[in-house]
Design a protein around this motif. Sequence first.
Motif, PDB file in Angstrom:
ATOM      1  N   ARG A 141      -2.895   6.592   5.465  1.00 57.86           N
ATOM      2  CA  ARG A 141      -4.336   6.280   5.411  1.00 57.86           C
ATOM      3  C   ARG A 141      -5.144   7.028   6.462  1.00 57.86           C
ATOM      4  O   ARG A 141      -6.367   6.910   6.499  1.00 57.86           O
ATOM      5  CB  ARG A 141      -4.539   4.777   5.581  1.00 57.86           C
ATOM      6  CG  ARG A 141      -3.927   3.949   4.456  1.00 57.86           C
ATOM      7  CD  ARG A 141      -3.850   2.486   4.828  1.00 57.86           C
ATOM      8  NE  ARG A 141      -5.159   1.867   4.944  1.00 57.86           N
ATOM      9  CZ  ARG A 141      -5.389   0.708   5.544  1.00 57.86           C
ATOM     10  NH1 ARG A 141      -4.391   0.058   6.134  1.00 57.86           N
ATOM     11  NH2 ARG A 141      -6.600   0.206   5.592  1.00 57.86           N
ATOM     12  N   ASP A 197       2.065   3.398   6.657  1.00 53.29           N
ATOM     13  CA  ASP A 197       0.751   3.067   6.127  1.00 53.29           C
ATOM     14  C   ASP A 197      -0.360   3.706   6.960  1.00 53.29           C
ATOM     15  O   ASP A 197      -1.324   4.271   6.417  1.00 53.29           O
ATOM     16  CB  ASP A 197       0.594   1.547   6.100  1.00 53.29           C
ATOM     17  CG  ASP A 197      -0.739   1.091   5.555  1.00 53.29           C
ATOM     18  OD1 ASP A 197      -1.125   1.525   4.453  1.00 53.29           O
ATOM     19  OD2 ASP A 197      -1.408   0.285   6.237  1.00 53.29           O
ATOM     20  N   ARG A 208       0.826  -1.213   0.000  1.00 55.91           N
ATOM     21  CA  ARG A 208       0.000   0.000   0.000  1.00 55.91           C
ATOM     22  C   ARG A 208       0.861   1.264   0.000  1.00 55.91           C
ATOM     23  O   ARG A 208       0.584   2.225  -0.725  1.00 55.91           O
ATOM     24  CB  ARG A 208      -0.944  -0.004   1.208  1.00 55.91           C
ATOM     25  CG  ARG A 208      -2.131  -0.939   1.071  1.00 55.91           C
ATOM     26  CD  ARG A 208      -3.179  -0.661   2.140  1.00 55.91           C
ATOM     27  NE  ARG A 208      -2.678  -0.896   3.484  1.00 55.91           N
ATOM     28  CZ  ARG A 208      -2.839  -2.050   4.148  1.00 55.91           C
ATOM     29  NH1 ARG A 208      -3.471  -3.067   3.570  1.00 55.91           N
ATOM     30  NH2 ARG A 208      -2.360  -2.189   5.378  1.00 55.91           N
TER      31      ARG A 208
END
Length: 431
Positions: free
Chosen positions: A407, A403, A192
């Motif tokens: 996010r 991450d 990601r």
Amino acid sequence: MNPELINDCVHCGFCLPACPTYTLWGEEMDSPRGRIHLMKQYVEGTALTPEMAGHFDACLGCMACVSACPSGVQYDRLIESARAEVERVHRRPVADRAFRALVFGLFPYPRRLRALRLPLRLGERLTPRLRPLLERLDPRLAAMAELAPPVTRRVRLPRRVAARGERRATVGVLTGCVQGEFFPGVNAATVRVLAMEGCEVVIPPGQGCCGALSVHSGRAEEAAGFARRTIETFERAGVDTVIVNAAGCGSSTKEYAELLAADPAWAARARALRFADLAEFLAELGPVAERHPLPVTVAYHDACHLAHAQGIRAQPRALLATIPGLRLREVPDAAMCCGSAGTYNLFQPLAARDLGDRKAEQVLSVGADLLVSANPGCTMQIAAAARRRGERIRVAHTAEVLDASLRGLPPTTLGRAREHTSGPTSAERAQ
């Protein structure tokens, strides 16, 4: 063992305070220069005795001495060649051979590790009760049970993930053995983060071991076989840059050309691929994705095969520093090994336990909310040592922290699945 490399050592002693086993025992033959002296004896005709083999086995291969040496002694190459010679000429006791066969018949094979998931899940509550029995049977079995991480939900990665926004690079990702089966969230976070930073990510299916565990234990032929398979896998995937998120794997893959030097064609194929640590690659690429605040206090642990073997220290810290609200605290005596060292904590559980206890004490002393490391072995080792102290420590990989910030996730999501006790965290104790 190359006599020229052996003679590079001038026995100055700068390696002594950097060496974990010399720090533990104060024994000259369990220091780098002492082991080099034994290597010199061997190449000059002295037989390889069980005692000599024991001193080589006791080395963690952490490479702290390489960082400390002012003469540039290539101890990494020396100890690997010494271990290969031990495996070639030394006859181990039956119990040792059986345990090594178990470890090397299990850990380098993801499918076999996958089969362990159900037994590990069933054994999570039984391990404290079984430990005294396992200690009596074999301390190495007890260490294996104690180190096992909680079994988390499997994560199936797609074969290809498109870049977010403008594509800046195309890279492959090495999923690893222990990382892939016991820490699948790390691989998912890695993919990601790379995608959010503008990378098209290729994850070839059917990946196997990179050979790190084998090469660090003197099993060079076995390691070469794993290396060839890894090279072929990423050649077929059509990428020339492979991202590695486990320190030990990163160190070994960068040395493929040397491992395969006896076959020039394979060595050339190895050199055509670039294996890069995740933090190393991201630091070079530069950030483009928005960082959201992540109010958390982090203790960053330098994995030996990242800091000493690859020289990657500043990049992970620089990446963490880009996250608003994150506070980084340095761990005392950061250069000293935690005792994991690939399979060392399985083969040398008593020494590894002492080093793990020291490292856990140092990590807990800074009162951080979260321990961040870039190696699954270190994560398991330090978490196990903290549990022995009755402490709860949340652990995460650098990729997972990045991450969460990219996010916009809360810090409570980090390390949540890996907590083993209900006691207070070190940060809570410090308040």
